[in-house]
Motif scaffolding. Structure first.
Motif, PDB file in Angstrom:
ATOM      1  N   LEU A   1      22.699  -5.256  15.476  1.00 28.36           N
ATOM      2  CA  LEU A   1      21.650  -5.317  14.507  1.00 28.36           C
ATOM      3  C   LEU A   1      21.370  -3.953  13.728  1.00 28.36           C
ATOM      4  N   GLU A   2      21.265  -2.869  14.136  1.00 26.33           N
ATOM      5  CA  GLU A   2      20.918  -1.768  13.500  1.00 26.33           C
ATOM      6  C   GLU A   2      21.668  -1.208  12.431  1.00 26.33           C
ATOM      7  N   PHE A   3      23.036  -1.485  12.729  1.00 25.80           N
ATOM      8  CA  PHE A   3      24.094  -1.012  11.512  1.00 25.80           C
ATOM      9  C   PHE A   3      24.496  -2.376  10.846  1.00 25.80           C
ATOM     10  N   SER A   4      23.970  -3.480  11.118  1.00 24.69           N
ATOM     11  CA  SER A   4      24.523  -4.665  10.254  1.00 24.69           C
ATOM     12  C   SER A   4      25.990  -4.918  10.530  1.00 24.69           C
ATOM     13  N   GLN A   5      26.250  -4.790  11.780  1.00 22.23           N
ATOM     14  CA  GLN A   5      27.831  -4.793  11.989  1.00 22.23           C
ATOM     15  C   GLN A   5      28.631  -6.041  11.583  1.00 22.23           C
ATOM     16  N   SER A   6      29.919  -6.236  11.140  1.00 22.06           N
ATOM     17  CA  SER A   6      30.290  -7.368  10.694  1.00 22.06           C
ATOM     18  C   SER A   6      30.883  -7.982  11.951  1.00 22.06           C
ATOM     19  N   PHE A   7      31.045  -9.196  11.895  1.00 25.52           N
ATOM     20  CA  PHE A   7      31.505 -10.381  12.793  1.00 25.52           C
ATOM     21  C   PHE A   7      30.406 -10.596  13.777  1.00 25.52           C
ATOM     22  N   GLN A   8      29.121  -9.902  13.820  1.00 28.86           N
ATOM     23  CA  GLN A   8      28.181 -10.274  14.822  1.00 28.86           C
ATOM     24  C   GLN A   8      27.887 -11.617  14.809  1.00 28.86           C
ATOM     25  N   VAL A   9      27.959 -12.155  13.724  1.00 25.13           N
ATOM     26  CA  VAL A   9      27.529 -13.723  13.645  1.00 25.13           C
ATOM     27  C   VAL A   9      28.326 -14.518  14.610  1.00 25.13           C
ATOM     28  N   LEU A  10      29.766 -14.317  14.699  1.00 28.05           N
ATOM     29  CA  LEU A  10      30.626 -15.292  15.139  1.00 28.05           C
ATOM     30  C   LEU A  10      30.637 -14.573  16.861  1.00 28.05           C
ATOM     31  N   ALA A  11      30.235 -13.332  16.912  1.00 29.74           N
ATOM     32  CA  ALA A  11      30.360 -13.050  18.464  1.00 29.74           C
ATOM     33  C   ALA A  11      28.772 -13.442  18.941  1.00 29.74           C
ATOM     34  N   ILE A  12      27.735 -13.602  18.185  1.00 27.99           N
ATOM     35  CA  ILE A  12      26.562 -14.148  18.741  1.00 27.99           C
ATOM     36  C   ILE A  12      26.765 -15.549  19.083  1.00 27.99           C
ATOM     37  N   LEU A  13      27.357 -16.333  18.299  1.00 34.25           N
ATOM     38  CA  LEU A  13      27.572 -17.717  18.299  1.00 34.25           C
ATOM     39  C   LEU A  13      28.568 -17.960  19.731  1.00 34.25           C
ATOM     40  N   SER A  14      29.590 -17.189  19.925  1.00 33.40           N
ATOM     41  CA  SER A  14      30.169 -17.465  20.880  1.00 33.40           C
ATOM     42  C   SER A  14      29.533 -16.976  22.208  1.00 33.40           C
ATOM     43  N   MET A  15      28.911 -15.809  22.225  1.00 32.25           N
ATOM     44  CA  MET A  15      28.151 -15.566  23.349  1.00 32.25           C
ATOM     45  C   MET A  15      27.044 -16.502  23.853  1.00 32.25           C
ATOM     46  N   THR A  16      26.337 -16.990  22.862  1.00 30.55           N
ATOM     47  CA  THR A  16      25.117 -17.907  23.051  1.00 30.55           C
ATOM     48  C   THR A  16      25.652 -19.190  23.735  1.00 30.55           C
ATOM     49  N   VAL A  17      26.822 -19.694  23.212  1.00 33.27           N
ATOM     50  CA  VAL A  17      27.333 -20.959  23.629  1.00 33.27           C
ATOM     51  C   VAL A  17      27.759 -20.625  25.237  1.00 33.27           C
ATOM     52  N   ALA A  18      28.411 -19.305  25.512  1.00 34.44           N
ATOM     53  CA  ALA A  18      28.788 -18.904  26.893  1.00 34.44           C
ATOM     54  C   ALA A  18      27.432 -19.227  27.653  1.00 34.44           C
ATOM     55  N   PHE A  19      26.579 -18.280  27.403  1.00 27.80           N
ATOM     56  CA  PHE A  19      25.428 -18.107  28.390  1.00 27.80           C
ATOM     57  C   PHE A  19      24.813 -19.527  28.444  1.00 27.80           C
ATOM     58  N   ALA A  20      24.646 -20.326  27.443  1.00 30.05           N
ATOM     59  CA  ALA A  20      24.205 -21.514  27.638  1.00 30.05           C
ATOM     60  C   ALA A  20      24.789 -22.387  28.672  1.00 30.05           C
ATOM     61  N   LEU A  21      25.939 -22.485  28.568  1.00 31.95           N
ATOM     62  CA  LEU A  21      27.065 -23.264  29.609  1.00 31.95           C
ATOM     63  C   LEU A  21      26.559 -22.761  31.019  1.00 31.95           C
ATOM     64  N   VAL A  22      26.975 -21.370  30.818  1.00 30.53           N
ATOM     65  CA  VAL A  22      26.980 -20.725  32.413  1.00 30.53           C
ATOM     66  C   VAL A  22      25.569 -20.673  33.199  1.00 30.53           C
ATOM     67  N   TYR A  23      24.681 -20.468  32.525  1.00 29.00           N
ATOM     68  CA  TYR A  23      23.337 -20.691  33.037  1.00 29.00           C
ATOM     69  C   TYR A  23      22.747 -22.040  33.164  1.00 29.00           C
ATOM     70  N   ALA A  24      23.237 -23.162  32.706  1.00 29.13           N
ATOM     71  CA  ALA A  24      22.728 -24.320  32.635  1.00 29.13           C
ATOM     72  C   ALA A  24      23.704 -24.839  34.287  1.00 29.13           C
ATOM     73  N   PHE A  25      24.755 -24.344  34.242  1.00 29.69           N
ATOM     74  CA  PHE A  25      25.557 -24.425  35.452  1.00 29.69           C
ATOM     75  C   PHE A  25      24.833 -23.790  36.669  1.00 29.69           C
ATOM     76  N   ARG A  26      24.414 -22.443  36.459  1.00 30.27           N
ATOM     77  CA  ARG A  26      23.815 -22.010  37.608  1.00 30.27           C
ATOM     78  C   ARG A  26      22.525 -22.547  37.907  1.00 30.27           C
ATOM     79  N   PHE A  27      21.754 -23.291  36.773  1.00 30.71           N
ATOM     80  CA  PHE A  27      20.512 -23.844  37.254  1.00 30.71           C
ATOM     81  C   PHE A  27      20.866 -25.233  38.163  1.00 30.71           C
TER      82      PHE A  27
END
Length: 241
Positions: free
Chosen positions: A140-166
């Motif tokens: 966020l601070e340095f407007s780093q390239s590729f962060q959009v794809l990284a955030i999309l990938s990570m939020t999908v993984a977190f949504a699945l993992v924590y839904a499974f944990r629930f």
């Protein structure tokens, strides 16, 4: 912002270490009731919300700004490689900021693990959470390239993992299956993030530069360190998931 970041990471590490010492003396797990399940549900829903918001904002940003791109630049190239001089403002970075704040909610899981299993202090878990908070702030601070794809990938993984944990915590799934599912998601995330890193590097030298490669280099080193920790703890069978 930097002072808050450093203070927060330091506090989380100090609290984790203190809880570990105190609970070793108690030797009895602390009953948390439905709190861990609700925490997993909250993270899953929040991750899904950030994914949807980031995806919609990226589509809108591409639609509104594509007219002044170079003719040979594609939307995927923009997602991987922000133009030089990109500032951290606008709808895409709003969701990047939301992702950064959501990382502090993830840290609570370390405390839940310690309370429910005294003596289960995991250096990997503490360092992993701290590293992800730091990396998301740098994006966020340095407007780093590729962060959009990284955030999309990570939020999908977190949504699945924590839904499974629930589902596991409320008794809908077997506990014995949780480790393999979480590891599968971790492996998929490592593979996709590696692909984003390689793609960014190629575009940086092929297309004349991407925004903030300094932060990218730091994140690459940090990611490599975390990956080595994952492999080390997985090999020893000591990872807490």
């Amino acid at each position: 912002m930097w002072s808050f970041l450093i203070a927060s990471i330091t506090a989380s590490i100090a609290i984790s270490a203190s809880l570990n010492v105190l609970l070793r003396l108690r030797l009895k797990p602390v009953s948390l009731g439905p709190v861990p399940a609700l925490h997993s549900l909250a993270i899953s829903l929040l991750s899904a919300t950030i994914f949807a918001g980031m995806l919609a904002s990226s589509v809108d940003e591409i639609r509104d700004t594509r007219w002044f791109w170079q003719l040979n630049k594609t939307p995927f190239q923009w997602l991987l490689c922000f133009p030089l001089g990109t500032r951290p403002s606008g709808r895409v970075f709003f969701w990047s900021y939301a992702f950064y704040l959501s990382r502090f909610l993830h840290i609570l899981r370390t405390f839940f693990t310690l309370l429910r299993r005294p003596g289960s202090f995991s250096v990997f878990q503490v360092i992993n959470h701290a590293a992800l908070v730091l990396m998301s702030y740098l994006w966020l601070e340095f407007s780093q390239s590729f962060q959009v794809l990284a955030i999309l990938s990570m939020t999908v993984a977190f949504a699945l993992v924590y839904a499974f944990r629930f589902c596991t915590e409320v008794g809908l799934k077997q506990e014995t299956r949780r480790f393999s599912f979480v590891m599968l998601c971790r492996i998929a995330l490592v593979v996709t993030n590696t692909a984003w890193h390689v793609g960014l590097l190629v575009l940086h030298f092929w297309k004349g530069g991407c925004n903030d490669m300094g932060a990218w280099l730091f994140n690459t080193v940090l990611n490599s360190f975390v990956l080595l920790l994952i492999l080390n703890f997985y090999e020893k069978g000591a990872m807490i998931v």
